[in-house]
Design a protein around this motif. Structure first.
Motif, PDB file in Angstrom:
ATOM      1  N   PRO A 244       0.807  -1.225   0.000  1.00 18.95           N
ATOM      2  CA  PRO A 244       0.000   0.000   0.000  1.00 18.95           C
ATOM      3  C   PRO A 244       0.836   1.268   0.000  1.00 18.95           C
ATOM      4  O   PRO A 244       0.325   2.347  -0.319  1.00 18.95           O
ATOM      5  CB  PRO A 244      -0.813  -0.103   1.303  1.00 18.95           C
ATOM      6  N   ASN A 245       2.101   1.145   0.369  1.00 17.26           N
ATOM      7  CA  ASN A 245       2.974   2.324   0.448  1.00 17.26           C
ATOM      8  C   ASN A 245       3.897   2.465  -0.760  1.00 17.26           C
ATOM      9  O   ASN A 245       4.807   3.294  -0.740  1.00 17.26           O
ATOM     10  CB  ASN A 245       3.821   2.244   1.723  1.00 17.26           C
ATOM     11  N   LEU A 246       3.667   1.656  -1.807  1.00 16.37           N
ATOM     12  CA  LEU A 246       4.559   1.713  -2.972  1.00 16.37           C
ATOM     13  C   LEU A 246       4.609   3.106  -3.585  1.00 16.37           C
ATOM     14  O   LEU A 246       5.682   3.605  -3.946  1.00 16.37           O
ATOM     15  CB  LEU A 246       4.112   0.699  -4.025  1.00 16.37           C
ATOM     16  N   GLU A 247       3.428   3.722  -3.717  1.00 15.74           N
ATOM     17  CA  GLU A 247       3.416   5.080  -4.302  1.00 15.74           C
ATOM     18  C   GLU A 247       4.273   6.032  -3.478  1.00 15.74           C
ATOM     19  O   GLU A 247       5.038   6.834  -4.013  1.00 15.74           O
ATOM     20  CB  GLU A 247       1.980   5.602  -4.406  1.00 15.74           C
ATOM     21  N   GLY A 248       4.145   5.946  -2.143  1.00 10.42           N
ATOM     22  CA  GLY A 248       4.936   6.807  -1.281  1.00 10.42           C
ATOM     23  C   GLY A 248       6.421   6.499  -1.354  1.00 10.42           C
ATOM     24  O   GLY A 248       7.257   7.407  -1.352  1.00 10.42           O
ATOM     25  N   ILE A 249       6.762   5.221  -1.407  1.00 15.09           N
ATOM     26  CA  ILE A 249       8.174   4.820  -1.509  1.00 15.09           C
ATOM     27  C   ILE A 249       8.792   5.360  -2.795  1.00 15.09           C
ATOM     28  O   ILE A 249       9.900   5.926  -2.792  1.00 15.09           O
ATOM     29  CB  ILE A 249       8.299   3.285  -1.452  1.00 15.09           C
ATOM     30  N   LEU A 250       8.079   5.182  -3.914  1.00 11.36           N
ATOM     31  CA  LEU A 250       8.601   5.651  -5.198  1.00 11.36           C
ATOM     32  C   LEU A 250       8.641   7.177  -5.265  1.00 11.36           C
ATOM     33  O   LEU A 250       9.552   7.757  -5.867  1.00 11.36           O
ATOM     34  CB  LEU A 250       7.747   5.081  -6.334  1.00 11.36           C
ATOM     35  N   THR A 251       7.674   7.828  -4.643  1.00 14.50           N
ATOM     36  CA  THR A 251       7.689   9.292  -4.599  1.00 14.50           C
ATOM     37  C   THR A 251       8.899   9.789  -3.825  1.00 14.50           C
ATOM     38  O   THR A 251       9.557  10.764  -4.225  1.00 14.50           O
ATOM     39  CB  THR A 251       6.396   9.818  -3.947  1.00 14.50           C
ATOM     40  N   GLY A 309      18.951   6.305  -4.632  1.00 13.33           N
ATOM     41  CA  GLY A 309      19.310   6.250  -6.047  1.00 13.33           C
ATOM     42  C   GLY A 309      18.630   5.136  -6.811  1.00 13.33           C
ATOM     43  O   GLY A 309      19.204   4.601  -7.770  1.00 13.33           O
ATOM     44  N   LEU A 310      17.439   4.774  -6.427  1.00 12.46           N
ATOM     45  CA  LEU A 310      16.711   3.699  -7.106  1.00 12.46           C
ATOM     46  C   LEU A 310      16.397   4.092  -8.546  1.00 12.46           C
ATOM     47  O   LEU A 310      15.916   5.193  -8.816  1.00 12.46           O
ATOM     48  CB  LEU A 310      15.407   3.406  -6.355  1.00 12.46           C
ATOM     49  N   GLU A 311      16.651   3.174  -9.470  1.00 15.70           N
ATOM     50  CA  GLU A 311      16.354   3.383 -10.877  1.00 15.70           C
ATOM     51  C   GLU A 311      15.026   2.715 -11.232  1.00 15.70           C
ATOM     52  O   GLU A 311      14.620   1.744 -10.585  1.00 15.70           O
ATOM     53  CB  GLU A 311      17.462   2.805 -11.763  1.00 15.70           C
ATOM     54  N   PRO A 312      14.317   3.207 -12.275  1.00 12.29           N
ATOM     55  CA  PRO A 312      13.027   2.601 -12.644  1.00 12.29           C
ATOM     56  C   PRO A 312      13.111   1.105 -12.938  1.00 12.29           C
ATOM     57  O   PRO A 312      12.230   0.343 -12.536  1.00 12.29           O
ATOM     58  CB  PRO A 312      12.623   3.390 -13.890  1.00 12.29           C
ATOM     59  N   GLY A 313      14.168   0.666 -13.614  1.00 12.78           N
ATOM     60  CA  GLY A 313      14.300  -0.751 -13.914  1.00 12.78           C
ATOM     61  C   GLY A 313      14.455  -1.592 -12.660  1.00 12.78           C
ATOM     62  O   GLY A 313      13.836  -2.667 -12.526  1.00 12.78           O
ATOM     63  N   THR A 314      15.263  -1.109 -11.731  1.00  7.60           N
ATOM     64  CA  THR A 314      15.438  -1.820 -10.459  1.00  7.60           C
ATOM     65  C   THR A 314      14.146  -1.793  -9.658  1.00  7.60           C
ATOM     66  O   THR A 314      13.774  -2.786  -9.016  1.00  7.60           O
ATOM     67  CB  THR A 314      16.571  -1.169  -9.645  1.00  7.60           C
ATOM     68  N   GLY A 315      13.455  -0.660  -9.702  1.00 10.67           N
ATOM     69  CA  GLY A 315      12.171  -0.568  -9.016  1.00 10.67           C
ATOM     70  C   GLY A 315      11.161  -1.549  -9.576  1.00 10.67           C
ATOM     71  O   GLY A 315      10.399  -2.168  -8.830  1.00 10.67           O
ATOM     72  N   ALA A 316      11.150  -1.723 -10.895  1.00 10.17           N
ATOM     73  CA  ALA A 316      10.231  -2.672 -11.528  1.00 10.17           C
ATOM     74  C   ALA A 316      10.529  -4.090 -11.066  1.00 10.17           C
ATOM     75  O   ALA A 316       9.606  -4.880 -10.789  1.00 10.17           O
ATOM     76  CB  ALA A 316      10.336  -2.568 -13.044  1.00 10.17           C
ATOM     77  N   LEU A 317      11.816  -4.452 -10.985  1.00 15.65           N
ATOM     78  CA  LEU A 317      12.197  -5.779 -10.511  1.00 15.65           C
ATOM     79  C   LEU A 317      11.734  -5.991  -9.071  1.00 15.65           C
ATOM     80  O   LEU A 317      11.172  -7.047  -8.728  1.00 15.65           O
ATOM     81  CB  LEU A 317      13.712  -5.953 -10.600  1.00 15.65           C
ATOM     82  N   LEU A 366      -0.330   0.785   8.735  1.00 14.99           N
ATOM     83  CA  LEU A 366      -0.295   1.807   9.786  1.00 14.99           C
ATOM     84  C   LEU A 366       1.108   1.940  10.362  1.00 14.99           C
ATOM     85  O   LEU A 366       1.622   3.051  10.527  1.00 14.99           O
ATOM     86  CB  LEU A 366      -1.292   1.436  10.886  1.00 14.99           C
ATOM     87  N   ILE A 367       1.773   0.805  10.657  1.00 12.91           N
ATOM     88  CA  ILE A 367       3.098   0.853  11.267  1.00 12.91           C
ATOM     89  C   ILE A 367       4.141   1.363  10.279  1.00 12.91           C
ATOM     90  O   ILE A 367       5.011   2.170  10.639  1.00 12.91           O
ATOM     91  CB  ILE A 367       3.474  -0.536  11.820  1.00 12.91           C
ATOM     92  N   PHE A 368       4.052   0.918   9.022  1.00  9.29           N
ATOM     93  CA  PHE A 368       4.968   1.439   7.994  1.00  9.29           C
ATOM     94  C   PHE A 368       4.801   2.956   7.863  1.00  9.29           C
ATOM     95  O   PHE A 368       5.789   3.697   7.764  1.00  9.29           O
ATOM     96  CB  PHE A 368       4.689   0.774   6.647  1.00  9.29           C
ATOM     97  N   GLY A 369       3.542   3.404   7.850  1.00 11.93           N
ATOM     98  CA  GLY A 369       3.288   4.841   7.732  1.00 11.93           C
ATOM     99  C   GLY A 369       3.789   5.619   8.931  1.00 11.93           C
ATOM    100  O   GLY A 369       4.325   6.728   8.797  1.00 11.93           O
ATOM    101  N   THR A 370       3.635   5.041  10.126  1.00  5.26           N
ATOM    102  CA  THR A 370       4.111   5.706  11.343  1.00  5.26           C
ATOM    103  C   THR A 370       5.634   5.827  11.334  1.00  5.26           C
ATOM    104  O   THR A 370       6.199   6.874  11.718  1.00  5.26           O
ATOM    105  CB  THR A 370       3.654   4.922  12.584  1.00  5.26           C
ATOM    106  N   ILE A 371       6.319   4.759  10.919  1.00  6.75           N
ATOM    107  CA  ILE A 371       7.783   4.821  10.810  1.00  6.75           C
ATOM    108  C   ILE A 371       8.204   5.900   9.823  1.00  6.75           C
ATOM    109  O   ILE A 371       9.152   6.661  10.065  1.00  6.75           O
ATOM    110  CB  ILE A 371       8.337   3.441  10.396  1.00  6.75           C
ATOM    111  N   GLN A 377      11.392   8.652   6.223  1.00 10.62           N
ATOM    112  CA  GLN A 377      11.792   7.733   5.159  1.00 10.62           C
ATOM    113  C   GLN A 377      11.213   6.342   5.459  1.00 10.62           C
ATOM    114  O   GLN A 377      10.897   6.024   6.608  1.00 10.62           O
ATOM    115  CB  GLN A 377      13.313   7.652   5.036  1.00 10.62           C
ATOM    116  N   PHE A 378      11.083   5.549   4.392  1.00  5.85           N
ATOM    117  CA  PHE A 378      10.571   4.190   4.540  1.00  5.85           C
ATOM    118  C   PHE A 378      11.678   3.166   4.783  1.00  5.85           C
ATOM    119  O   PHE A 378      11.395   2.010   5.068  1.00  5.85           O
ATOM    120  CB  PHE A 378       9.804   3.773   3.274  1.00  5.85           C
ATOM    121  N   ALA A 379      12.928   3.593   4.666  1.00  5.66           N
ATOM    122  CA  ALA A 379      14.046   2.647   4.727  1.00  5.66           C
ATOM    123  C   ALA A 379      14.052   1.795   5.996  1.00  5.66           C
ATOM    124  O   ALA A 379      14.265   0.575   5.921  1.00  5.66           O
ATOM    125  CB  ALA A 379      15.374   3.377   4.563  1.00  5.66           C
TER     126      ALA A 379
END
Length: 413
Positions: A244-251, A309-317, A366-371, A377-379
């Motif tokens: 559910p947080n993919l959009e936020g991670i990629l943003t 430094g995530l690249e689109p190709g790596t993100g797709a994988l 919820l916990i991912f979002g709180t972190i 950051q999501f890291a």
């Protein structure tokens, strides 16, 4: 037919069950709210002034309602069979979903409606349908389960563009009417004419015939049950927190909206591939090893997504590996339940595993979002997931050999 027919014979006899299950699961509680509520969120926010957090809170209510409702549905399936449970639940679920079109400005009404939806639709969950698929298939059980569970992935791919078009043309209330019609117009007729237990005519006095395997109380006394139950929570937490947080991670990685829109649908496509290939592997290899490999692979995804430094190709994988694992998660649990505990109390046992999985999945966003809020950051959450997935998936390797078919299991085995 259990365990005796050739593979082709199983599908020749059982394809109506797989098709009805695919439609029932795809038009049921496992798919409709979780894939579509985000489409409605901006419209409900404009109409009633609710925040996105308030709107998405309905999913939390739905998830935790299943902790109570899931085991009840599983026990009903074991007692009366899956057909009456599925048919009645599809009717009630469809009617409850239609009532969302009558929403006013009360957030309490909104939450209560989703509470009713959860209890009405619990019989449309995989708990119900996988019991019957397991009963019809043996040699090709994994593939049949994968095909049946593919309903959620297909719905996830098709629903958003169609629903967006309906809402644009007729408004959000029409969108809820369209969704509520799906269980009634698509899934209900398919299950009415195609879905049945192999032993349906043999059921006596409204009770299902006794099948081989452990009772629920016997399963609860085995270490295998608790091993599976314990590891399902962190696995579901790690997977469900990421998606559910993919959009936020990629943003956060600086990806433009167009790239994000191109990458995120890979989840649905990969889940379909995972269901089919994963099911094929379950039929041919030891299921705990398959679970270890496929459910552990997204650890690589989490590490990639956590790095700068995530690249689109790596993100797709990374996204594809997560989706692939999501495609097999429930199939693995259904397969392991049937193989290690038998079919006697399948519904009751699987529903308890479903609760473990659902609880982890319900808490994770919820916990991912709180972190993310606290660390910006999501890291940290992703690195935690990267540790959880391989360690917990490796625990499946301790399950040992399948019990001998037809041989009664000991509760202590």
């Amino acid at each position: 037919m259990h365990g005796s027919g050739a593979g082709a014979g199983e599908f020749a006899r059982g394809w109506p069950i797989v098709l009805a299950s695919l439609l029932g699961i795809g038009c049921g509680l496992a798919a409709l709210p979780f894939y579509t509520l985000g489409v409605f969120a901006p419209h409900l926010a404009r109409a009633f002034g609710w925040s996105v957090g308030q709107i998405m809170g309905a999913l939390t209510i739905t998830t935790f309602s299943l902790i109570v409702a899931g085991p009840i549905a599983g026990s009903l399936c074991d007692r009366f069979g899956t057909r009456p449970v599925a048919l009645s639940s599809l009717v009630l679920f469809g009617l409850a979903y239609l009532s969302l079109a009558l929403l006013g400005g009360s957030i309490v009404q909104y939450y209560l409606t989703f509470l009713v939806i959860a209890f009405a639709g619990v019989g449309t969950l995989p708990i119900t349908f996988t019991r019957t698929v397991n009963h019809w298939f043996d040699r090709n059980r994994g593939l049949a389960l994968g095909l049946a569970m593919m309903g959620t992935g297909l719905f996830g791919i098709l629903c958003k563009p169609v629903l967006t078009w309906v809402i644009a043309a007729q408004g959000w209330r029409a969108g809820f009417l369209a969704l509520g019609a799906l269980p009634l117009v698509v899934a209900l007729p398919a299950c009415l004419f195609l879905f049945r237990e192999p032993d349906g005519p043999a059921a006596v006095a409204g009770r299902m015939p006794e099948l081989p395997g452990l009772t629920r109380s016997e399963a609860l006394r085995t270490w295998r049950f608790w091993l599976i139950a314990v590891v399902l929570f962190p696995i579901s937490f790690a997977l469900a927190g990421t998606v559910p947080n993919l959009e936020g991670i990629l943003t956060d990685h600086g990806f433009p909206p167009a790239t994000i829109l191109r990458l995120t649908p890979l989840i649905g496509l990969a889940s379909i591939v995972g269901r089919l290939l994963g099911g094929w592997l379950l039929d041919r290899f030891w299921a705990p090893a398959v679970a270890f490999v496929i459910l552990g692979m997204p650890a690589v995804s989490c590490l990639l997504l956590a790095q700068p430094g995530l690249e689109p190709g790596t993100g797709a994988l990374a996204i594809f590996l997560i989706g692939f694992a999501l495609g097999i998660e429930y199939d693995v649990v259904a397969f392991l339940t049937a193989r290690y505990f038998g079919m006697r109390a399948y519904g009751a046992i699987y529903s308890l595993f479903y609760v473990c999985f659902g609880t982890g999945a319900g808490l994770a966003p919820l916990i991912f979002g709180t972190i993310r809020d606290r660390t910006h950051q999501f890291a940290p959450a992703l690195l935690l997931a990267a540790v959880m997935l391989p360690l917990c998936s490796a625990a499946f390797l301790l399950l040992g050999r399948y019990p001998v078919a037809g041989k009664p299991q000991s509760a202590n085995s």
